[in-house]
Design a protein around this motif. Structure first.
Motif, PDB file in Angstrom:
ATOM      1  N   ARG A 268      93.592  13.754  40.249  1.00  0.00           N
ATOM      2  CA  ARG A 268      92.290  14.291  40.688  1.00  0.00           C
ATOM      3  C   ARG A 268      91.437  13.185  41.292  1.00  0.00           C
ATOM      4  O   ARG A 268      90.765  13.384  42.303  1.00  0.00           O
ATOM      5  N   ALA A 269      91.500  12.021  40.663  1.00  0.00           N
ATOM      6  CA  ALA A 269      90.744  10.887  41.199  1.00  0.00           C
ATOM      7  C   ALA A 269      91.190  10.588  42.631  1.00  0.00           C
ATOM      8  O   ALA A 269      90.400  10.221  43.494  1.00  0.00           O
ATOM      9  N   ALA A 270      92.493  10.772  42.874  1.00  0.00           N
ATOM     10  CA  ALA A 270      93.034  10.447  44.189  1.00  0.00           C
ATOM     11  C   ALA A 270      92.728  11.515  45.250  1.00  0.00           C
ATOM     12  O   ALA A 270      92.553  11.199  46.417  1.00  0.00           O
ATOM     13  N   THR A 271      92.665  12.807  44.835  1.00  0.00           N
ATOM     14  CA  THR A 271      92.551  13.861  45.849  1.00  0.00           C
ATOM     15  C   THR A 271      91.163  14.501  45.945  1.00  0.00           C
ATOM     16  O   THR A 271      90.824  15.067  46.979  1.00  0.00           O
ATOM     17  N   GLY A 272      90.365  14.413  44.875  1.00  0.00           N
ATOM     18  CA  GLY A 272      89.108  15.157  44.805  1.00  0.00           C
ATOM     19  C   GLY A 272      88.152  14.887  45.955  1.00  0.00           C
ATOM     20  O   GLY A 272      87.666  15.805  46.613  1.00  0.00           O
ATOM     21  N   GLU A 273      87.967  13.602  46.221  1.00  0.00           N
ATOM     22  CA  GLU A 273      87.009  13.204  47.247  1.00  0.00           C
ATOM     23  C   GLU A 273      87.424  13.739  48.619  1.00  0.00           C
ATOM     24  O   GLU A 273      86.620  14.246  49.386  1.00  0.00           O
ATOM     25  N   ARG A 274      88.730  13.621  48.863  1.00  0.00           N
ATOM     26  CA  ARG A 274      89.259  14.057  50.152  1.00  0.00           C
ATOM     27  C   ARG A 274      89.138  15.578  50.316  1.00  0.00           C
ATOM     28  O   ARG A 274      88.804  16.063  51.392  1.00  0.00           O
ATOM     29  N   ASP A 275      89.381  16.315  49.232  1.00  0.00           N
ATOM     30  CA  ASP A 275      89.258  17.777  49.293  1.00  0.00           C
ATOM     31  C   ASP A 275      87.851  18.188  49.722  1.00  0.00           C
ATOM     32  O   ASP A 275      87.678  19.048  50.587  1.00  0.00           O
ATOM     33  N   ALA A 276      86.852  17.580  49.094  1.00  0.00           N
ATOM     34  CA  ALA A 276      85.466  17.935  49.389  1.00  0.00           C
ATOM     35  C   ALA A 276      85.125  17.621  50.847  1.00  0.00           C
ATOM     36  O   ALA A 276      84.476  18.422  51.534  1.00  0.00           O
ATOM     37  N   ALA A 277      85.591  16.468  51.321  1.00  0.00           N
ATOM     38  CA  ALA A 277      85.309  16.067  52.698  1.00  0.00           C
ATOM     39  C   ALA A 277      85.961  17.036  53.684  1.00  0.00           C
ATOM     40  O   ALA A 277      85.364  17.432  54.686  1.00  0.00           O
ATOM     41  N   GLU A 278      87.190  17.447  53.386  1.00  0.00           N
ATOM     42  CA  GLU A 278      87.896  18.385  54.271  1.00  0.00           C
ATOM     43  C   GLU A 278      87.180  19.728  54.338  1.00  0.00           C
ATOM     44  O   GLU A 278      87.054  20.336  55.397  1.00  0.00           O
TER      45      GLU A 278
END
Ligand code: ZN
Length: 404
Positions: A268-278
């Motif tokens: 989650r630490a790795a993907t969370g930020e990117r998900d929100a930006a997308e």
């Protein structure tokens, strides 16, 4: 004994970060020389002469396949064969060179829709560079259909196009595809070379770099994360202390829950930020920022994005879990080394946990350790085959906790 000059010459600077791969670099550097001859021949060039247009770069995960592929691309584009400093070199290494396409997928398979645009791209002359280079990072994910589409392009390569396919091993790639490629194999780099790289390239502390390279068993990407991220070091330690805590089935179930939880947190630490930006970018492109209710057409697109993100998150969690299981495997490997009396000649991967390793070794037999290593292998296979992670890990922890 005399050594031929070519064997003693050190590689061009562009290969700096490709560590422990002298043999592979030598092959690729010869190809760069051949490629320069082709470019120098200009329009007189006979298609296919002197240059191999399809390469298959194999090597275990973390051995530096994609770094080697980028260095090769840079060396092909560079007027000096890979000076490492010019615009061509820098952009190719960074992944922003206009004539170097880097293709990676987060899907389980590379599909026809993923490959068709590449085949079209391969037909185009390089826009400003010397070659059009197409790097396919997961050639093992081609399926029969997408492999067939790619095959056509590999069979009739335009004179200035070079394909670089990457995969863990040649056996992972469709036989039709790999038979059209020239194969170059990377090996697992030596621990000391990986540690040097972490110090030189990433500015890691030498002692931590040495620990990280050893603990990651020379997997460059993992070693880098261990060296630079204290959280990753703490999580690894947590995973490795689990076996000492499994004294009952109840404790095994709790340990399994903890392991899956740690993996979930990390992914989650790795993907969370990117998900929100997308998501924000998608809503912006659809003109629906800040809307409280989304029109149906927008909703469908958002649903599609969420579906893709869910799939990516699932894969990230499985990958993290798999790495944790590889860590556990390294612990039992150390236990086995001691049980077989090889501790004098073979270094422990987990030196810093020597006390725990010794306790585990004294409390069981080599047969039991081998059984436990098999159980870890089985859990990895089940997770790979889409068994619910918690189920697979619970079964594993119970097997690890069983009396010696
Ligand atoms: Zn250069």
């Amino acid at each position: 004994m005399t050594v031929p000059a070519a064997a003693t010459a050190s590689p061009a600077p562009v290969w700096r970060d490709v560590v422990g791969q002298a043999a592979a670099i030598a092959v690729l550097e010869r190809a760069v020389l051949a490629a320069r001859a082709v470019v120098d021949a200009g329009e007189n060039v006979v298609p296919g002469a002197g240059m191999t247009h399809a390469w298959l770069l194999t090597g275990p995960p973390g051995s530096g396949r994609s770094t080697a592929a980028r260095a090769f691309a840079a060396a092909l584009q560079c007027p000096d064969g890979g000076c490492g400093r010019c615009h061509e070199c820098r952009t190719a290494l960074q992944g922003s060179h206009a004539d170097v396409a880097l293709v990676a997928t987060e899907h389980v398979q590379l599909r026809v829709d993923d490959v068709r645009p590449l085949v079209a791209l391969a037909q185009r002359r390089p826009s400003g560079g010397r070659w059009r280079v197409i790097v396919v990072e997961d050639a093992d994910r081609l399926n029969d259909n997408s492999g067939n589409v790619l095959l056509k392009a590999l069979e009739e390569p335009p004179p200035r196009t070079v394909w670089v396919l990457c995969a863990p091993s040649a056996d992972d790639v469709l036989v039709t595809v790999r038979s059209r490629c020239r194969r170059v194999g990377l090996r697992i780099p030596p621990v000391a070379d990986v540690a040097d790289l972490l110090v030189r390239r990433d500015g890691a502390d030498p002692a931590i770099a040495a620990y990280a390279a050893r603990a990651a068993q020379s997997h460059i990407g993992l070693a880098r994360r261990l060296a630079l991220d204290e959280g990753a070091r703490i999580r690894r330690r947590e995973v490795l202390t689990l076996p000492a805590k499994i004294r009952s089935v109840g404790a095994a179930v709790i340990a399994a829950g903890q392991l899956v939880e740690v993996a979930g947190e990390e992914s989650r630490a790795a993907t969370g930020e990117r998900d929100a930006a997308e998501r924000a970018a998608l809503l912006h492109s659809l003109g629906a920022e800040g809307a409280t209710t989304l029109p149906p057409a927008v909703r469908a697109q958002v649903r599609q994005l969420e579906e893709n993100q869910r799939r990516r998150a699932t894969r990230a969690q499985r990958d993290v879990l798999d790495r944790a299981l590889i860590d556990l495997l390294s612990l039992y490997r150390d236990v086995l080394v001691l049980q077989l009396g090889a501790g004098e000649d073979v270094d422990l991967v987990n030196v810093e946990l020597e006390q725990q390793v010794r306790a585990l070794a004294a409390g069981s037999t080599a047969e039991a350790t081998l059984r436990r290593m098999d159980a870890i292998g089985e859990a990895r296979e089940r997770i790979e085959a889409n068994v619910a992670p918690l189920l697979a890990v619970e079964a594993l922890m119970v097997a690890l906790g069983r009396a010696p």
